[in-house]
Design an enzyme around this catalytic site. Structure first.
Site, short mmCIF file in Angstrom:
data_model
loop_
_atom_site.label_atom_id
_atom_site.label_comp_id
_atom_site.label_asym_id
_atom_site.label_seq_id
_atom_site.Cartn_x
_atom_site.Cartn_y
_atom_site.Cartn_z
N THR A 13 0.81 -1.23 0.00
CA THR A 13 0.00 0.00 0.00
C THR A 13 0.84 1.28 0.00
OG1 THR A 13 -0.17 -0.17 2.40
CG2 THR A 13 -2.02 -1.06 1.12
N VAL A 16 6.26 2.73 -2.76
CA VAL A 16 7.01 1.75 -3.57
C VAL A 16 6.12 0.55 -3.88
CG1 VAL A 16 9.04 0.25 -3.66
CG2 VAL A 16 9.25 2.55 -2.71
N CYS A 158 18.48 4.02 -3.72
CA CYS A 158 18.13 4.66 -5.00
C CYS A 158 19.19 5.67 -5.47
CB CYS A 158 16.80 5.37 -4.85
SG CYS A 158 16.76 6.38 -3.37
N GLN A 184 17.92 14.95 -4.50
CA GLN A 184 16.97 13.84 -4.45
C GLN A 184 15.51 14.30 -4.37
OE1 GLN A 184 20.29 11.09 -2.16
NE2 GLN A 184 18.13 10.61 -1.85
N HIS A 251 16.41 11.35 -9.12
CA HIS A 251 17.57 11.74 -8.32
C HIS A 251 18.71 12.09 -9.28
CE1 HIS A 251 15.42 10.57 -4.87
NE2 HIS A 251 16.15 9.56 -4.41
N THR A 337 12.09 6.01 -8.11
CA THR A 337 11.12 4.96 -7.73
C THR A 337 11.00 3.88 -8.80
OG1 THR A 337 9.14 6.11 -8.55
CG2 THR A 337 9.79 6.55 -6.26
#
Ligand SMILES: N[C@@H](CC=O)C(=O)O
Length: 361
Positions: A13, A16, A158, A184, A251, A337
């Site tokens: 949920t 990611v 990331c 970022q 990023h 992401t």
């Protein structure tokens, strides 16, 4: 392929988790059969559970709307419905370690977006184009966990994906010193501008724990496998500053690097242009065709224009030039992401399947 592997998303949920749902809808090899989350969401349909907190611009896929969310802590029940799981949960480090090991011990492979196991010696931390050979440590890990089929594999932080790929392609020139500053996006903190209005017109010069990860994780990625464990590399020396900037996704990194054998600019550009990893050789479904794209324009890469390159799985580089203190400087960009989180994990799972580590139960 006719029979798709059954996938669970543990932590389905969160932001990611939602990206996993989006990427796995219509995936040629994988089908989401289970979504698990905290006990507060358990028992609701996925559509109810994310109501008012769906953060992506694409709609909730019809294929998952009516899946009834399960309690992620009921490991045996979740594991019974899947061939493997992706894990992206928001819990304390020791709780995540225990949860992921519990899943692995049921014989279920865990592909994790979490940082909890990134330094567990026999857990591979993988960027599929860079260190696929680290999957070898899975055999030792399975022995330790007492399972023939389960294991944990993780993806790195990331932020490193915006500069490590570009440096990796130059590894045989032996980089000695690297200075990287990362810019970022707010989705890295699981937020958008509605959740975090203070980020509008603002820059925050601190992201907890990020600089340590950005300096150390590349060395593990470049490490060697010795006696069933990853031993981190000792060079290059890396120092970073990580800054939160007001963009939704993407990023960026500005990078300075010196080398033991200084390459010519043309050699660097050729390495970037020609670099191919195992995912490209295997033709994995989520693999970018061109892993590293160099932009000649002085004002590229730009976050908004270039983060979605190769469906958000490519890495963009630009502004390569000689520096007055270091040998070279350049700018890198990756989608945090996609390549940096859910997309990177899906690519790991595709590699694990192609290499025979994930199979139907
Ligand atoms: N720790 C990272 C997560 C990656 O997107 C961040 O805070 O940006």
């Amino acid at each position: 392929m006719t029979d798709k592997l059954k996938v669970g998303i543990v932590g389905g949920t969160g932001m990611v988790g939602q990206r996993f749902v989006e990427l796995l809808d219509q995936h040629p090899w994988f089908k989401v059969t289970v979504i698990a989350a905290s006990s507060g969401s358990a028992g609701k349909t996925y559509e109810e559970a994310v109501s008012g907190r769906w953060k992506l611009s694409t709609p909730i896929p019809d294929s998952v709307k009516n899946i009834v969310v399960q309690d992620a802590s009921k490991v045996e029940e979740v594991a019974a419905g899947v061939d493997f799981v992706f894990c992206a949960v928001d819990m304390k480090k020791n709780e995540i370690q225990a949860l992921e090991e519990a899943y692995a011990k049921t014989g279920t492979p865990v592909v994790s977006n979490n940082s909890a196991h990134r330094w567990t010696a026999d857990v591979p931390m993988v960027i599929p184009e860079i260190n696929p050979s680290h999957l070898e440590v899975i055999a030792a890990q399975r022995k330790r966990l007492g399972t023939e089929t389960g294991f944990i594999a993780v993806k790195p932080n990331c932020s490193i994906q915006s500069y490590v790929p570009a440096l990796h392609a130059l590894l045989d020139f032996k980089p000695t010193q690297v200075v990287a500053s990362t810019y970022q996006a707010i989705s890295g903190a699981g937020k958008n501008f509605t959740d975090w209005p203070d980020m509008l017109d603002n820059v925050i010069p601190y992201i907890g724990g990020e600089e340590e990860k950005s300096e150390q994780e590349p060395l593990r990625i470049w490490g060697t496998v010795e006696n069933g464990e990853i031993v981190k590399a000792s060079a290059p020396l890396i120092t970073t500053q990580c800054i939160r900037v007001p963009v939704t996704d993407g990023h960026m990194a500005t990078v300075f690097a010196s080398f033991e054998n200084k390459p010519a600019k043309e050699e660097i550009l050729a390495r970037w242009r020609e670099y191919q990893g195992r995912p490209q050789q295997l033709g994995l479904p989520s693999a970018p065709k061109q892993f590293i794209t160099y932009f000649e324009e002085e004002n590229r890469p730009q976050t908004k224009l270039d983060r979605d390159i190769e469906n958000g799985m490519g890495v963009s580089v630009g502004r390569l030039r000689e520096d007055s203190i270091y040998d070279f400087k350049f700018v890198g960009l990756s989608h945090n992401t996609l390549r940096g989180a859910a997309g990177g994990a899906v690519l790991i799972a595709e590699l694990l399947k192609a290499e025979g580590y994930i199979v139907a139960k």
